[in-house]
Structures are given as structure tokens and as C-alpha cells.
Design an enzyme around this catalytic site. Structure first.
Site, PDB file in Angstrom:
ATOM      1  N   ARG A 255      -4.883  -2.149   8.215  1.00 47.11           N
ATOM      2  CA  ARG A 255      -6.105  -3.123   8.295  1.00 47.11           C
ATOM      3  C   ARG A 255      -5.707  -4.577   6.946  1.00 47.11           C
ATOM      4  O   ARG A 255      -4.853  -4.265   6.261  1.00 47.11           O
ATOM      5  CB  ARG A 255      -7.642  -2.295   7.638  1.00 47.11           C
TER       6      ARG A 255
ATOM      7  N   ARG B 278       1.628  -5.236   6.517  1.00 47.53           N
ATOM      8  CA  ARG B 278       1.647  -3.854   5.107  1.00 47.53           C
ATOM      9  C   ARG B 278       2.218  -2.433   5.128  1.00 47.53           C
ATOM     10  O   ARG B 278       2.774  -2.789   6.185  1.00 47.53           O
ATOM     11  CB  ARG B 278      -0.337  -3.350   5.431  1.00 47.53           C
TER      12      ARG B 278
ATOM     13  N   SER C 195      -7.453  -5.782  -5.831  1.00 47.52           N
ATOM     14  CA  SER C 195      -8.756  -6.070  -5.401  1.00 47.52           C
ATOM     15  C   SER C 195      -9.758  -5.806  -5.594  1.00 47.52           C
ATOM     16  O   SER C 195      -9.734  -5.164  -6.870  1.00 47.52           O
ATOM     17  CB  SER C 195      -8.352  -5.619  -3.982  1.00 47.52           C
TER      18      SER C 195
ATOM     19  N   LEU D 119      11.091 -20.653  -4.953  1.00 49.00           N
ATOM     20  CA  LEU D 119      10.095 -19.770  -4.456  1.00 49.00           C
ATOM     21  C   LEU D 119       8.289 -19.961  -5.371  1.00 49.00           C
ATOM     22  O   LEU D 119       9.555 -19.881  -6.739  1.00 49.00           O
ATOM     23  CB  LEU D 119      10.205 -18.082  -3.725  1.00 49.00           C
TER      24      LEU D 119
ATOM     25  N   GLU E 154       1.390 -13.584  11.722  1.00 46.02           N
ATOM     26  CA  GLU E 154       1.584 -12.063  12.686  1.00 46.02           C
ATOM     27  C   GLU E 154       1.972 -11.171  11.386  1.00 46.02           C
ATOM     28  O   GLU E 154       2.028 -10.913  10.200  1.00 46.02           O
ATOM     29  CB  GLU E 154       3.385 -12.731  13.454  1.00 46.02           C
TER      30      GLU E 154
ATOM     31  N   HIS F 297       2.703   3.749  -8.646  1.00 49.27           N
ATOM     32  CA  HIS F 297       2.753   1.798  -9.219  1.00 49.27           C
ATOM     33  C   HIS F 297       3.930   1.335 -10.159  1.00 49.27           C
ATOM     34  O   HIS F 297       4.062   0.122 -10.025  1.00 49.27           O
ATOM     35  CB  HIS F 297       1.355   1.485 -10.043  1.00 49.27           C
TER      36      HIS F 297
ATOM     37  N   GLU G 284     -11.709  -4.570  -4.917  1.00 48.75           N
ATOM     38  CA  GLU G 284     -12.517  -3.007  -4.405  1.00 48.75           C
ATOM     39  C   GLU G 284     -11.831  -2.637  -5.299  1.00 48.75           C
ATOM     40  O   GLU G 284     -12.342  -1.247  -5.880  1.00 48.75           O
ATOM     41  CB  GLU G 284     -11.936  -2.870  -3.074  1.00 48.75           C
TER      42      GLU G 284
ATOM     43  N   ASP H 245       0.888  -0.838  -0.425  1.00 50.25           N
ATOM     44  CA  ASP H 245      -0.181  -0.269  -0.071  1.00 50.25           C
ATOM     45  C   ASP H 245       0.750   0.933   0.572  1.00 50.25           C
ATOM     46  O   ASP H 245       1.683   1.690   0.840  1.00 50.25           O
ATOM     47  CB  ASP H 245      -0.658   0.004   1.166  1.00 50.25           C
ATOM     48  N   GLY H 246       0.132   2.702  -0.732  1.00 44.68           N
ATOM     49  CA  GLY H 246       0.856   3.840  -0.813  1.00 44.68           C
ATOM     50  C   GLY H 246       1.226   4.522  -2.100  1.00 44.68           C
ATOM     51  O   GLY H 246       2.143   4.968  -1.826  1.00 44.68           O
TER      52      GLY H 246
ATOM     53  N   ARG I 287      -0.018   7.960  -2.547  1.00 49.43           N
ATOM     54  CA  ARG I 287       0.504   8.222  -1.797  1.00 49.43           C
ATOM     55  C   ARG I 287       1.916   9.102  -2.196  1.00 49.43           C
ATOM     56  O   ARG I 287       2.256  10.321  -1.807  1.00 49.43           O
ATOM     57  CB  ARG I 287       0.415   8.329  -0.064  1.00 49.43           C
TER      58      ARG I 287
HETATM   59  C1  FPP Z   1      -1.750   0.104  -3.490  1.00 51.24           C
HETATM   60  O1  FPP Z   1      -1.064   1.423  -3.004  1.00 51.24           O
HETATM   61  C2  FPP Z   1      -1.238  -0.629  -4.523  1.00 51.24           C
HETATM   62  C3  FPP Z   1      -2.081  -0.698  -5.249  1.00 51.24           C
HETATM   63  C4  FPP Z   1      -3.726  -0.890  -5.806  1.00 51.24           C
HETATM   64  C5  FPP Z   1      -1.354  -1.719  -6.770  1.00 51.24           C
HETATM   65  C6  FPP Z   1      -0.444  -2.634  -6.258  1.00 51.24           C
HETATM   66  C7  FPP Z   1       0.436  -2.328  -7.567  1.00 51.24           C
HETATM   67  C8  FPP Z   1       1.614  -2.821  -7.323  1.00 51.24           C
HETATM   68  C9  FPP Z   1       2.716  -3.152  -6.552  1.00 51.24           C
HETATM   69  C10 FPP Z   1       2.459  -3.375  -8.859  1.00 51.24           C
HETATM   70  C11 FPP Z   1       2.321  -5.094  -9.333  1.00 51.24           C
HETATM   71  C12 FPP Z   1       2.880  -4.883 -10.088  1.00 51.24           C
HETATM   72  C13 FPP Z   1       3.503  -5.798 -10.620  1.00 51.24           C
HETATM   73  C14 FPP Z   1       3.453  -6.206 -11.802  1.00 51.24           C
HETATM   74  C15 FPP Z   1       4.060  -7.175  -9.958  1.00 51.24           C
HETATM   75  P1  FPP Z   1      -2.223   2.555  -3.138  1.00 51.24           P
HETATM   76  O2  FPP Z   1      -2.702   3.005  -4.740  1.00 51.24           O
HETATM   77  O3  FPP Z   1      -3.692   2.172  -3.078  1.00 51.24           O
HETATM   78  O4  FPP Z   1      -1.667   3.769  -2.557  1.00 51.24           O
HETATM   79  P2  FPP Z   1      -2.662   4.989  -1.672  1.00 51.24           P
HETATM   80  O5  FPP Z   1      -2.732   4.561  -0.354  1.00 51.24           O
HETATM   81  O6  FPP Z   1      -1.191   5.455  -1.434  1.00 51.24           O
HETATM   82  O7  FPP Z   1      -3.381   5.606  -2.826  1.00 51.24           O
END
Ligand code: FPP
Length: 235
Positions: free
Chosen positions: A189, A183, A60, A126, A202, A32, A62, A15-16, A19
Site C-alpha cells: 500500500r 516499499r 508520517s 543528489l 512505477e 529504527h 499517522e 517499512d518493517g 518487525r
Molecule cells: C516504518 O517501520 C518505519 C518508520 C515509521 C520510521 C522510519 C525511520 C527510519 C528508517 C529512521 C530514519 C532516520 C533517519 C535519520 C533518516 P515500522 O516501525 O512501521 O515497522 P513495522 O511495520 O515492522 O512495525
């Protein structure tokens, strides 16, 4: 008693991204993109640490609520990045896997995912699983439907349904439970991620955003895990 046992299965809510990018005055999608690069470092470090399963929440059920442009970017990023990561998988003996309902993605993306799964199926160091269009509620609902169907058709007896039976109907049927759930991004959450599989995981939260997450952070999380007392409901 301190357990020096390694987590067999680490799951990460990355996450993040958005931001982090906005904090630098960039577009959310840049977050991303950098986040997808961090996946390489964390995959390699997991191999290095001899972790056997790494599961990443990439999209997700969502996430469809996001603006169309961001969804389109994420799907296209998935396409280019997984194709690019084939060498990483080969060099590091990584088996690629997907959980979630990928039937909603474009055919060429599904083909690419299935192709990578097939090409890496004999790799042993892995198992890297991406959760794509994944949600635990979707997964458990789908499992209930299949169980009901198999019970109606006589393949399954209601009295024989156990926790083991349910696990066989989940997307994660061949995977062990999550030992360590990480996370990033400061929120505390679980967001509909591996609810069944994380029953005794954990939990470790990082305030830093996913694009800032490093292999040292992963090592720290594993180290903290090794100092936790896991009682699984016992004494
Ligand atoms: C949450 O950050 C992240 C996502 C919804 C997408 C996660 C995707 C990647 C890290 C790219 C993965 C790609 C590959 C090919 C493995 P957010 O956008 O919700 O951040 P925020 O909470 O700051 O808005």
C-alpha cells in the site's frame, strides 16, 4: 521497447523496522536505529547510480498514534543521525531537504534541520528529502487552503488554476514527480505518501524489512524500472 532511462526521482517507504527488530528478539527501536544506518548506504548508492532525487518516508502524520516512547526515540534518532550525516552529505555532494509540517517538532530539531538544509543547499549530486510529519492528505489540504486564500485576496484567479498551479503549492514544489516508488516490509500500500507526485510512478515492493535492504536491492529495483513500459495513459 525497453527504456534504459534512469528514474530521476526515487521515493521509498522504509517499512518493517519494528518487525525486523522483534524477529531478532530486540526492541522495535533497535530496528529504527539500524534503519537509519541503511539510509547512508542507500544515499551513497543513489549518488553512485546518478539518481538526482531520493525521498524517504521517515515519519508520517499517522505515526503520532504510536507509543510516546517510540515517538520520542524517533525524534531523538532524527536529531543525532542527521547531525552525524553532515559528513556523508559533504563527501557525496548531497543536498538535504525536508517535506512535511515540521512546526510540531522541538525547536532544537527544527533548527538542526534548517541548519543542515542551509549548509548543503549548493550540493548538486543528489537531493535527499526526508518526509517528516508528512501525509499527502495534509499536504493537499494545506495547498487547497493557500490557493483559496490567494484566490480570495485576488492574487490568483480561479479560472487560472491548473495542475501546475497546484504543484506550486505542494511541499514538493521544486521537485519532479516520482518515477519509482519502493516499499519494503511486505505490505502493498501507499500509506498517504506522495499521492499526487506518484500518479504515474512505477511501484516495486520488497518482502524484506528496511534494515535488510541493501544497495544491491536498490540496483535491482532500478534495473526492473528500466524494463517497465511506461505509457502515462497513452498507447
Ligand atoms: C516504518 O517501520 C518505519 C518508520 C515509521 C520510521 C522510519 C525511520 C527510519 C528508517 C529512521 C530514519 C532516520 C533517519 C535519520 C533518516 P515500522 O516501525 O512501521 O515497522 P513495522 O511495520 O515492522 O512495525
Amino acid at each position: 521497447m525497453v527504456s534504459a532511462v534512469l528514474p530521476l526521482h526515487i521515493a521509498v517507504i522504509m517499512d518493517g523496522n519494528g518487525r525486523w527488530a522483534l524477529s531478532l528478539g530486540k526492541k522495535r527501536t533497535y530496528g529504527h536505529y539500524i534503519g537509519s544506518k541503511v539510509v547512508d548506504d542507500i544515499t551513497k548508492e543513489s549518488v553512485n547510480l546518478k539518481i538526482k532525487y531520493l525521498t524517504l518516508y521517515a515519519f508520517s502524520t499517522e505515526n503520532w498514534k504510536r507509543p510516546k516512547t517510540e515517538i520520542k526515540f524517533l525524534i531523538s534518532l532524527l536529531h543525532t543521525q542527521i547531525t552525524k550525516k553532515e559528513n556523508l552529505f559533504k563527501e557525496n555532494n548531497v543536498r538535504f531537504n525536508v517535506i512535511g509540517d515540521i512546526s510540531v517538532f522541538p525547536q532544537r530539531t527544527r533548527d538542526m534541520l534548517e541548519n543542515t538544509i542551509e549548509k548543503t543547499k549548493n550540493n548538486k549530486a543528489l537531493t535527499l528529502t526526508l518526509a517528516l510529519n508528512y501525509g499527502s492528505k495534509l499536504e493537499i489540504t494545506a495547498a487547497c487552503k493557500k490557493i483559496a486564500h490567494d484566490t480570495e485576496s485576488g492574487r490568483l484567479q480561479a479560472c487560472d488554476i491548473s495542475e501546475n498551479t497546484i504543484e506550486k503549492y505542494l511541499f514538493t514544489k521544486d521537485m519532479p514527480d516520482v518515477d519509482l516508488l519502493i516499499r519494503t516490509g511486505g505490505e502493498k500500500r501507499i500509506s498517504n505518501f506522495l499521492l499526487w507526485q506518484s500518479s504515474y510512478a512505477e511501484l516495486i515492493f520488497f518482502d524484506k524489512y528496511w534494515p535488510e535492504f541493501t544497495k544491491e536491492d536498490l540496483r535491482d529495483a532500478v534495473h526492473e524500472f528500466q524494463h517497465r513500459k511506461r505509457r502515462f495513459g497513452g498507447l
